[in-house]
Enzyme design. Structure first.
Site, PDB file in Angstrom:
ATOM      1  N   THR A  29      -8.448   2.651   3.278  1.00  0.00           N
ATOM      2  CA  THR A  29      -8.013   3.022   1.929  1.00  0.00           C
ATOM      3  C   THR A  29      -8.452   1.900   0.999  1.00  0.00           C
ATOM      4  O   THR A  29      -7.931   0.786   1.052  1.00  0.00           O
ATOM      5  CB  THR A  29      -6.492   3.211   1.863  1.00  0.00           C
TER       6      THR A  29
ATOM      7  N   LYS B 187      -6.983  10.130  -1.899  1.00  0.00           N
ATOM      8  CA  LYS B 187      -5.946   9.316  -1.252  1.00  0.00           C
ATOM      9  C   LYS B 187      -5.010   8.717  -2.309  1.00  0.00           C
ATOM     10  O   LYS B 187      -3.802   8.590  -2.076  1.00  0.00           O
ATOM     11  CB  LYS B 187      -6.593   8.207  -0.420  1.00  0.00           C
TER      12      LYS B 187
ATOM     13  N   LYS C 204      -0.570  -2.236  -2.017  1.00  0.00           N
ATOM     14  CA  LYS C 204      -2.026  -2.317  -2.157  1.00  0.00           C
ATOM     15  C   LYS C 204      -2.570  -0.986  -2.644  1.00  0.00           C
ATOM     16  O   LYS C 204      -3.376  -0.924  -3.587  1.00  0.00           O
ATOM     17  CB  LYS C 204      -2.666  -2.679  -0.820  1.00  0.00           C
TER      18      LYS C 204
END
Length: 293
Positions: A102, A177, A245
């Site tokens: 990711t 995502k 994050k």
């Protein structure tokens, strides 16, 4: 350099996600060579699954038709892609690089261009499903890239996923995502507030969940995390540090594309409070903990 066999693949990064994902590839007939920054983990994986390991990403990628990566962040990806020991140095023209990390959409576009210059395909393919999804081979994979490259990689990706879909050009997987994480952030915060409210109101919160989970309020988070949240158990894989994050990536992208994410920004602040409570490695359902202080 040339591709040795369509069944020869490489996997870079053996964390809680990559370790079982690479294992599924080996178990389902691919000849997998792995690389991990901590060599002992690569040796352990090879002993467990019967695959091979290499001491650099480039060596792992030699002769592979597909090279998969699942590491930490943008800088980690660059560290295993570029340079004389990076995967691009070992990959052959016609092979495909698949990044399950990711990371940012800008990085995906950068890697797609770098790979293209060497005649190599690229797919950004972040996953959802967490550690349990990886271990059970039922991840959801959101993919960006060219359709020809997707066709080459789809069957292999299906070894550890229940849903894999091409959503557009390079960067589209990472953008999808971000959508996924934005949704999760809001749902978990809503669930945390609801459980806290139920308990403060003197209700049997578990009994309430049993009822409302059969109706419109139901969600994956409610079905899988509500009872453990009530028990104060927050050790289910996807850590607060990693969620922050991911939300940081989404918030940065939002500033660039003009989206307004006030709820996401607020939940990100709540996760920072969880970190300050010592919960950096707690899983994302730990938002309830900050309401219990």
């Amino acid at each position: 350099m040339s591709i040795n066999s369509e069944n020869n693949v490489a996997f870079i990064g053996l964390g809680v996600m990559g370790y079982p994902m690479a294992g599924y590839l080996q178990q389902k007939g691919y000849q997998v060579t792995v690389y991990n920054r901590t060599a002992a983990k690569a040796e352990k994986w090879a002993a467990q699954y019967g695959g091979a390991y290499a001491d650099t990403p480039a060596k792992a990628a030699e002769g592979a038709s597909l090279v998969f990566m699942c590491v930490g962040n943008d800088n980690d990806v660059r560290s295993v892609v570029y340079g004389e020991h990076g995967v691009l140095a070992g990959m052959a023209a016609g092979s495909v690089l698949v990044d399950h990390t990711t990371a940012s959409a800008n990085l995906a576009r950068e890697l797609a261009q770098a790979a293209k210059q060497q005649g190599i395909g690229f797919l950004d393919a972040p996953v959802s499903g967490g550690q349990a999804g990886a271990e059970n081979g039922v991840l959801t994979v959101m993919t960006g890239g060219e359709s020809d490259d997707f066709v080459k990689a789809e069957t292999a990706i299906q070894c550890y996923s229940r849903c894999v879909k091409l959503l557009g050009p390079a960067g589209s997987g990472q953008l999808a995502k971000m959508v996924n994480q934005i949704c999760i952030a809001g749902v978990v915060q809503g669930l945390a507030e609801a459980l806290n409210f139920a308990q403060n109101a003197g209700l049997d919160a578990a009994a309430v969940v049993e009822v409302i989970s059969q109706g419109a309020a139901s969600s994956w988070q409610m079905q899988n995390r509500s009872l453990t949240m009530l028990q104060g158990k927050y050790d289910f894989g996807f850590a607060v540090d990693w969620m922050r994050k991911d939300l940081g990536i989404a918030l940065t992208e939002a500033r660039e594309n003009g989206s307004h994410l006030p709820l996401t920004a607020l939940v990100d602040q709540f996760y920072s409070e969880v970190q300050q409570m010592g919960g950096s490695r707690w899983d994302t359902s730990s938002l309830l903990a900050r309401l219990k202080r």
